[in-house]
Design an enzyme around this catalytic site. Structure first.
Site, PDB file in Angstrom:
ATOM      1  N   GLU A 203      90.942  29.096 -21.525  1.00 42.35           N
ATOM      2  CA  GLU A 203      91.511  30.252 -22.205  1.00 42.35           C
ATOM      3  C   GLU A 203      92.687  30.874 -21.472  1.00 42.35           C
ATOM      4  O   GLU A 203      93.364  31.745 -22.022  1.00 42.35           O
ATOM      5  CB  GLU A 203      90.424  31.322 -22.435  1.00 42.35           C
ATOM      6  CG  GLU A 203      90.096  32.173 -21.221  1.00 42.35           C
ATOM      7  CD  GLU A 203      89.154  31.513 -20.245  1.00 42.35           C
ATOM      8  OE1 GLU A 203      88.794  32.141 -19.237  1.00 42.35           O
ATOM      9  OE2 GLU A 203      88.781  30.342 -20.500  1.00 42.35           O
TER      10      GLU A 203
ATOM     11  N   ALA B 270      89.291  35.021 -10.964  1.00 35.29           N
ATOM     12  CA  ALA B 270      88.457  33.909 -11.402  1.00 35.29           C
ATOM     13  C   ALA B 270      89.260  32.649 -11.691  1.00 35.29           C
ATOM     14  O   ALA B 270      88.724  31.549 -11.629  1.00 35.29           O
ATOM     15  CB  ALA B 270      87.666  34.310 -12.647  1.00 35.29           C
ATOM     16  N   CYS B 271      90.540  32.796 -12.022  1.00 33.32           N
ATOM     17  CA  CYS B 271      91.311  31.694 -12.595  1.00 33.32           C
ATOM     18  C   CYS B 271      92.510  31.343 -11.719  1.00 33.32           C
ATOM     19  O   CYS B 271      93.286  32.233 -11.343  1.00 33.32           O
ATOM     20  CB  CYS B 271      91.838  32.070 -13.984  1.00 33.32           C
ATOM     21  SG  CYS B 271      90.594  32.733 -15.087  1.00 33.32           S
TER      22      CYS B 271
ATOM     23  N   ASN C  61      92.828  27.369 -16.793  1.00 33.33           N
ATOM     24  CA  ASN C  61      91.635  27.537 -15.959  1.00 33.33           C
ATOM     25  C   ASN C  61      90.504  26.674 -16.511  1.00 33.33           C
ATOM     26  O   ASN C  61      90.652  26.026 -17.550  1.00 33.33           O
ATOM     27  CB  ASN C  61      91.251  29.018 -15.913  1.00 33.33           C
ATOM     28  CG  ASN C  61      90.696  29.494 -17.243  1.00 33.33           C
ATOM     29  OD1 ASN C  61      91.152  29.082 -18.314  1.00 33.33           O
ATOM     30  ND2 ASN C  61      89.715  30.369 -17.191  1.00 33.33           N
ATOM     31  N   PRO C  62      89.323  26.632 -15.849  1.00 31.37           N
ATOM     32  CA  PRO C  62      88.271  25.683 -16.253  1.00 31.37           C
ATOM     33  C   PRO C  62      87.782  25.810 -17.683  1.00 31.37           C
ATOM     34  O   PRO C  62      87.351  24.809 -18.264  1.00 31.37           O
ATOM     35  CB  PRO C  62      87.145  25.970 -15.248  1.00 31.37           C
ATOM     36  CG  PRO C  62      87.862  26.396 -14.024  1.00 31.37           C
ATOM     37  CD  PRO C  62      89.014  27.224 -14.525  1.00 31.37           C
ATOM     38  N   CYS C  63      87.805  26.989 -18.267  1.00 29.61           N
ATOM     39  CA  CYS C  63      87.316  27.108 -19.659  1.00 29.61           C
ATOM     40  C   CYS C  63      88.413  27.090 -20.693  1.00 29.61           C
ATOM     41  O   CYS C  63      88.151  27.215 -21.892  1.00 29.61           O
ATOM     42  CB  CYS C  63      86.495  28.383 -19.795  1.00 29.61           C
ATOM     43  SG  CYS C  63      84.953  28.314 -18.870  1.00 29.61           S
TER      44      CYS C  63
ATOM     45  N   PRO D 257      85.169  33.273 -21.892  1.00 34.29           N
ATOM     46  CA  PRO D 257      83.708  33.241 -21.984  1.00 34.29           C
ATOM     47  C   PRO D 257      83.142  34.340 -21.102  1.00 34.29           C
ATOM     48  O   PRO D 257      83.722  34.669 -20.073  1.00 34.29           O
ATOM     49  CB  PRO D 257      83.335  31.847 -21.460  1.00 34.29           C
ATOM     50  CG  PRO D 257      84.510  31.366 -20.712  1.00 34.29           C
ATOM     51  CD  PRO D 257      85.711  32.111 -21.197  1.00 34.29           C
ATOM     52  N   THR D 258      82.049  34.932 -21.498  1.00 34.44           N
ATOM     53  CA  THR D 258      81.521  36.083 -20.757  1.00 34.44           C
ATOM     54  C   THR D 258      80.100  35.842 -20.288  1.00 34.44           C
ATOM     55  O   THR D 258      79.332  36.797 -20.129  1.00 34.44           O
ATOM     56  CB  THR D 258      81.571  37.342 -21.636  1.00 34.44           C
ATOM     57  OG1 THR D 258      80.786  37.122 -22.815  1.00 34.44           O
ATOM     58  CG2 THR D 258      82.989  37.693 -22.021  1.00 34.44           C
ATOM     59  N   GLY D 259      79.761  34.550 -20.060  1.00 34.61           N
ATOM     60  CA  GLY D 259      78.393  34.165 -19.716  1.00 34.61           C
ATOM     61  C   GLY D 259      77.559  35.212 -19.011  1.00 34.61           C
ATOM     62  O   GLY D 259      76.692  35.848 -19.599  1.00 34.61           O
TER      63      GLY D 259
ATOM     64  N   ILE E 130      78.532  38.125 -17.340  1.00 34.77           N
ATOM     65  CA  ILE E 130      78.822  39.551 -17.496  1.00 34.77           C
ATOM     66  C   ILE E 130      78.287  40.093 -18.816  1.00 34.77           C
ATOM     67  O   ILE E 130      77.940  41.268 -18.918  1.00 34.77           O
ATOM     68  CB  ILE E 130      80.324  39.870 -17.327  1.00 34.77           C
ATOM     69  CG1 ILE E 130      81.180  39.199 -18.394  1.00 34.77           C
ATOM     70  CG2 ILE E 130      80.789  39.529 -15.929  1.00 34.77           C
ATOM     71  CD1 ILE E 130      82.636  39.673 -18.384  1.00 34.77           C
TER      72      ILE E 130
END
Length: 772
Positions: free
Chosen positions: A323, A137-138, A319-321, A466-468, A470
């Site tokens: 973390e 993802a990152c 990465n975008p968020c 963040p786990t939006g 999932i």
């Protein structure tokens, strides 16, 4: 290990699921038939199989995760998806041991996902065992101070976004605006101009429609263009595919505290070009974040104090968020443990959690080898450090099952305890893998003495992401966030609304005898039970929501997790609308003092795309009668009201019998907004001349929401119809109905409500995320 998940809470989940499916069936007997052959109830059973998946999870899986055939129809069920992923990831074991018991590993990997106790990041669920095969993802890409590097990065960004990943950049190396360009004898346009090009490229790609493009742009606080960067998203329609964060240094923060000047450095010459008041620059960051939610802040020195491979480079971007800090061309695959699933008999089942952590670390390490990386250089850099990021979700649910209030000292203590355990066990699991497979290539033993084994397979093992979507699949609260609402309204089936209630709250309500459908609908109006006297005080104290948690408690919980997390912690610090810039300033200072690596804040009502978060009443039926004719002459007033779509001019006219017509005109003519405004005005005029009272019309169109609200004189304008209602209220001197709930984003995919999480907006109805 499978049996400990099947505790009492699953029974509650099944009841809720069956209840909702029955509702679905009742309201959609003929509304939604798949190809004329399958009811919604049948399709839900087909997708879920025997798994305890909620209706929301089924929607998300169908729309975003499950394989589809050439006609776009779902071609696998949820158990098949988990089996596909488990089989693909477990095959890696044979690369290290030809005699490995892959079947047993497949069962373990399948079990932790199918039991909803662990979920890998979305690309792994989507792509494992499929043609694309990109599982991370990152990503972070370098951006150097030359055209070739910049446009190489844009090309690489497009490739990554197409594969389902998000990208982070530091633009700090690009020379400032108006700096000389020796090769052309011209002047530079600065980093923000190039960010616009990245943004356009991302908008064009949109990742094939499965996951939207998302970027993080970071600029060091000592860059000469830092003021322009801080305010570049104050117009919230700019750089819509970027989150932005200012990279703060320890030196800058000390200068803020001492009220000293701070030097700005040209990255091309590495010379000081000017000095600014550090406190004034800090206040510019604070005021911009207070106004719009951006920029976030990243503490660069804190990132690099935790850099496990400093000899490979300095951490400059995430990465975008925010973390996952990464070196240029590194990627990281993430996964999250559902803490709600390790509560047994009112306490945490640490032996079960230990088994879960070890299986998850094994899974995530295998992902690195199973991955089909979008670029060969990314594969090389990723395998040099083999970073993984195991995090958590369902923390708020876990606290509820333990009877612990989110904003309490006990919650802080439990957060530290459980994350310390996860970090310790994840490192032990990584060390055990290293004993069989070898250390990561750039292993530096002195940094890992704490594991006691002198080895490490992965440079990092823990990240709180963040786990939006999932967490929607897992049916639990997001990440380490508090509950967003105890009950809320979910839209299904072309506008039909269902009341969703937290399952544990519903169980308690039934057990304690205060449950009623009417009460659940009442709670859904605001999401909160704080002021409902018919609910026992002990339960009201326990079920706190995000807007009832003060910013200082948000920071304390984030710091508790950060203390035992290798990478960073994604967390949104919520502020009420009436919070002041000084409130934001104090949170930033506290974040620095407590060792956080970054902070994202959200002040209610401060960002674009805002709508009612929970529910509103249904409109009354109108009486259709013959309207009186429009008179030849009317008198009236015209008012200007800003909306999220632009300036709206509303004209309200009267004749001898009272109000008779309404016109609306947008500052720009043509387009969808103007046509809808015209139709709204015509229908209101028709109603007025048919004898409908103006206050009834106001009630009907107040609170209608769209993706682009605005603020006007301390009141939110939710849409063009809502704006017209406010003008009518003023002209007719009628008190408008109150907007009944805290406001948040409108999902552009399904029209549902979104909530802030880790700098992004996430829809828990369909799984949309602005950042992924």
């Amino acid at each position: 290990m499978g049996h400990f998940f099947l505790d009492a809470q699953y029974v509650v989940d099944y009841d809720v699921i069956k209840y909702n499916i029955l509702l679905f069936k009742a309201i959609s007997a003929t509304a939604w038939i798949k190809g004329g052959k399958m009811s919604l109830h049948e399709e839900a059973r087909e997708i879920a199989g025997e798994l305890p998946l909620s209706p929301n999870a089924l929607v998300v899986l169908k729309r975003r995760y499950l394989k589809k055939d050439d006609r776009g129809e779902v071609a696998e069920a949820a158990p098949e998806m988990f089996r596909r992923v488990a089989e693909t990831i477990s095959q890696v074991d044979r690369d290290y041991d030809p005699k490995a018991e892959v079947a047993a590993t497949t069962r373990k990997f399948y079990e932790i996902m199918a039991s909803l106790a662990f979920m890998p990041n979305s690309p792994t669920l989507m792509n494992a065992g499929r043609e694309l095969g990109q599982l991370s993802a990152c990503f972070v890409l370098p951006v150097e101070d030359d055209i070739e590097s910049i446009f190489d990065a844009i090309k690489q960004t497009a490739i990554i976004h197409k594969s389902g990943g998000g990208t982070g950049f530091s633009f700090s190396r690009i020379r400032p605006e108006n700096d000389p360009v020796l090769s052309t004898k011209g002047v530079a346009s600065g980093p923000i101009s190039f960010m616009n090009i990245f943004d356009v490229a991302t908008e064009t790609i949109k990742q094939g429609g499965t996951r939207r493009g998302a970027n993080m742009g970071i600029l060091r606080v000592d860059h000469p263009d830092i003021e322009k960067f801080i305010t570049c998203k104050n117009d919230t329609k700019r750089l819509t595919n970027f989150n932005i964060s200012v990279g703060l240094t320890d030196a800058f923060m000390e200068a803020v505290k001492q009220d000293e000047d701070f030097p700005l450095i040209n990255p091309r010459t590495r010379r000081e070009v000017s000095r600014v008041k550090a406190a004034a620059l800090f206040d510019l960051i604070v005021n911009s974040a207070w106004a719009t939610g951006e920029p976030g802040i990243i503490f660069l020195d804190a990132l690099n104090r935790g850099n496990p491979v400093p000899h490979l480079g300095e951490l400059e971007a995430t990465n975008p968020c925010g973390e996952q800090p990464l070196l240029p061309y590194e990627s990281c695959n993430l996964g999250s443990l559902n803490l709600a699933k390790v509560v047994k008999d009112g306490s945490l089942d640490y032996p079960a959690l230990r088994d879960l952590v070890h299986t998850a670390v094994h899974f995530l390490d295998n992902v690195i080898d199973a991955n089909r990386f979008p670029l060969e250089l990314i594969k090389q850099r990723t395998q040099e450090s083999r970073k993984i990021g195991l995090g958590v979700m369902g923390f708020a649910d876990m606290l509820l099952y333990l009877g612990i209030r989110y904003n309490s000292e006990e919650a802080v203590a439990v957060a530290e305890e459980v994350m310390a355990f996860i970090q310790k066990e994840s490192r032990l699991a990584s060390a055990a893998l290293a004993a069989r497979r070898g250390n990561f290539p750039h292993y530096n033993g002195s940094r890992y003495d704490g594991n006691g084994l002198g080895r490490m397979r992965n440079a990092t093992t823990t990240t709180i992401a963040p786990t939006g979507t999932i967490s929607i699949i897992a049916g639990c609260s997001s990440g380490i966030e508090p509950l967003f609402a105890v009950s809320y309204v979910r839209r299904v089936l072309e506008g039909t609304e269902l009341v969703e209630v937290h399952p544990y709250f519903e169980e308690l309500a039934r057990r304690r005898g205060f449950y009623s459908p009417e009460l659940m609908r009442q709670i859904a109006q605001t999401g909160s039970i704080r002021d409902l006297k018919e609910i026992p005080q002990s339960i009201r104290r326990l079920f706190v929501t995000a807007h009832e948690v003060t910013p200082q408690w948000h920071i304390r919980l984030q710091a508790a997790f950060q203390k035992y997390t290798d990478n960073a912690v994604s967390k949104t610090v919520n502020f009420p609308h009436q919070a002041t810039p000084e409130d934001v300033r104090q949170v930033y200072l506290t974040a620095f003092d407590t060792g956080l690596k970054g902070v994202t804040i959200y002040r209610d009502g401060s960002r674009d795309q805002q709508v009612l978060s929970f529910g509103a009443g249904k409109p009354k039926e109108l009486e259709y009668i013959e309207p009186r004719p429009r008179p030849a002459r009317t008198t009236g007033v015209t008012e200007l009201i800003p909306t999220g779509c632009g300036k709206l001019y509303v004209t309200v006219n009267q004749d001898d019998l009272g109000f008779c017509e309404v016109f609306g005109q947008m500052g720009k003519s043509g387009g969808c907004a103007s046509s809808q405004i015209e139709s709204t005005g015509r229908l209101i005029s028709l109603a007025l001349r048919s004898g409908v009272k103006i206050d009834a019309i106001i009630r009907q169109i107040t609170g209608i929401r769209c993706p682009s609200p605005n603020w006007q004189n301390g009141r939110q304008v939710l849409s063009c119809p809502d704006a017209i209602a406010q003008v009518l209220s003023h002209v007719a001197q009628v008190d408008p109905p109150a907007h009944t709930a805290a406001t948040m984003g409108s999902c552009p995919d399904c029209g549902g409500s979104v909530e802030p999480e880790g700098g992004c907006l996430v829809c828990r109805a369909c799984g949309f995320s602005r950042c992924s």
